[in-house]
Design a protein around this motif. Structure first.
Motif, mmCIF file in Angstrom:
data_model
loop_
_atom_site.group_PDB
_atom_site.id
_atom_site.type_symbol
_atom_site.label_atom_id
_atom_site.label_comp_id
_atom_site.label_asym_id
_atom_site.label_seq_id
_atom_site.Cartn_x
_atom_site.Cartn_y
_atom_site.Cartn_z
ATOM 1 N N ALA A 71 0.560 4.328 -0.850
ATOM 2 C CA ALA A 71 0.064 5.615 -0.368
ATOM 3 C C ALA A 71 -0.355 5.592 1.100
ATOM 4 C CB ALA A 71 -1.112 6.073 -1.229
ATOM 5 N N ALA A 72 -0.144 4.463 1.782
ATOM 6 C CA ALA A 72 -0.575 4.356 3.170
ATOM 7 C C ALA A 72 0.267 5.255 4.076
ATOM 8 C CB ALA A 72 -0.472 2.909 3.649
ATOM 9 N N GLN A 73 -0.286 5.591 5.234
ATOM 10 C CA GLN A 73 0.456 6.356 6.218
ATOM 11 C C GLN A 73 1.707 5.573 6.641
ATOM 12 O OE1 GLN A 73 -1.834 7.427 9.632
ATOM 13 N NE2 GLN A 73 -0.280 8.798 10.464
ATOM 14 N N GLY A 74 2.834 6.247 6.649
ATOM 15 C CA GLY A 74 4.088 5.573 6.924
ATOM 16 C C GLY A 74 4.764 5.075 5.659
ATOM 17 N N TYR A 120 9.097 16.696 2.207
ATOM 18 C CA TYR A 120 8.958 16.078 3.524
ATOM 19 C C TYR A 120 10.303 15.425 3.796
ATOM 20 C CZ TYR A 120 6.985 13.423 7.410
ATOM 21 O OH TYR A 120 6.711 12.914 8.659
ATOM 22 N N TRP A 169 4.687 6.093 1.176
ATOM 23 C CA TRP A 169 5.044 7.241 0.358
ATOM 24 C C TRP A 169 4.014 8.362 0.472
ATOM 25 C CZ3 TRP A 169 8.897 6.912 -3.919
ATOM 26 C CH2 TRP A 169 9.702 5.764 -3.818
ATOM 27 N N GLY A 170 2.827 8.042 0.999
ATOM 28 C CA GLY A 170 1.802 9.067 1.141
ATOM 29 C C GLY A 170 1.419 9.671 -0.203
ATOM 30 N N ASP A 171 1.342 11.001 -0.246
ATOM 31 C CA ASP A 171 0.985 11.702 -1.486
ATOM 32 C C ASP A 171 2.197 11.985 -2.367
ATOM 33 O OD1 ASP A 171 -1.698 11.798 -0.723
ATOM 34 O OD2 ASP A 171 -1.414 13.667 0.387
ATOM 35 N N ARG A 211 0.871 -1.187 0.000
ATOM 36 C CA ARG A 211 0.000 0.000 0.000
ATOM 37 C C ARG A 211 0.902 1.228 0.000
ATOM 38 N NH1 ARG A 211 -3.725 -0.603 5.044
ATOM 39 N NH2 ARG A 211 -4.590 1.334 4.175
#
Length: 286
Positions: free
Chosen positions: A193-196, A237, A198-200, A191
């Protein structure tokens, strides 16, 4: 020499080799030896003070399934090598069971410095890429590396359509391992794009420096660099931390490669000034 990890598929690989050694002559770094096989070669070298900038050329459209590059760099006592290349490293689609790979080994002698600032890695649709890097450090040696990973030709809607990226780094100081990192990215199984994860963001960069000269004060200086206006305006980031022993790692995520290249150039400039007491070289990402 390069890591000796062998599989049945690799035995059929098309292997290209580049080996180079540097020594000091009249206070300046020179290439004392070089050997390469097609399609990789040393295109050009030029002096930058007492350092030697080495431009690597890949005379191919990119790495295809079955390609393996084996690179070995040896920096003798008190030498300074700055390594870069002419363009993105492009990894083309691979059929099931196939992959492209690069094995690189750096031997950095007493008081020597190697800065490896290659252009970004581009992973095409269905690409499978394995990268192994091993660094051997002597007392007083410095090794830096800046790396940018692109998830595909994003303007063509190709983001995260590659099959696998297996990226490993091992660092030794006087034959004792002091750092090991493995980055394994499989977009179809993870996943992203999941938190933790690659995200956005779509692009990722790392900057490493390993040396017995690395101290907590260097970390504080790098963290201050992350807060300067030029960096903040890039909208990244990013974070920095010391490793277990003699190392500093800086990681940043963004939506484009050029922002991360500029970011690495700023961090490299700060580290050079602190550890080497000099302004940035022409081999930087700036």
């Amino acid at each position: 020499m390069a890591s000796s990890i062998v599989t049945a598929d690799q035995e059929k690989a098309r292997v290209a080799v580049l080996e180079a050694s540097a020594s000091l002559r009249e206070g300046a770094t020179i290439l004392a030896g070089r050997y390469c096989t097609s399609p990789i070669k040393i295109a050009k070298t030029f002096s930058q003070g007492r350092a030697l900038v080495v431009m690597v050329m890949d005379a191919s459209p990119g790495m295809l399934a079955g390609d393996r590059y084996e690179l070995q760099w040896e920096a003798g006592t008190d030498t300074h090598l700055i390594l870069t290349n002419q363009g993105f490293t492009k990894i083309h689609p691979c059929e099931p069971g196939q992959f492209a790979s690069t094995h690189t080994r750096y031997r950095v002698g007493t008081g020597a410095c190697v800065e490896a600032m290659m252009q970004p890695l581009m992973l095409y649709r269905d690409a499978v890429y394995e990268n192994r890097t091993v660094v051997d450090l002597a007392p007083g040696a410095v090794w830096m590396q800046g790396e940018v990973v692109c998830p595909g030709r994003t303007l063509r809607g190709e983001a995260f359509q590659f099959e696998s990226l297996d990226n490993r780094l091992s660092v030794y100081y006087e034959d004792e391992i002091i750092y090991h990192q493995r980055q394994l990215v499989r977009p179809r199984l993870q996943r992203i794009a999941a938190q933790g994860g690659w995200g956005d963001f779509s692009h990722l960069s790392t900057f490493y420096v390993f040396s017995d000269r690395v101290t907590p004060s260097l970390l504080e200086m790098v963290r201050e660099t992350l807060e300067v206006k030029e960096i903040l305006e890039l909208g990244l980031y990013a974070g920095a931390s010391l490793t277990y022993c003699y190392g500093l790692a800086v990681v940043a995520a963004s939506d484009s490669a050029w922002k991360l290249q500029r970011f690495i150039g700023c961090v490299q400039k700060a580290v050079q000034k602190s550890l080497l007491g000099k302004l940035p070289s022409r081999g930087s990402f700036d």
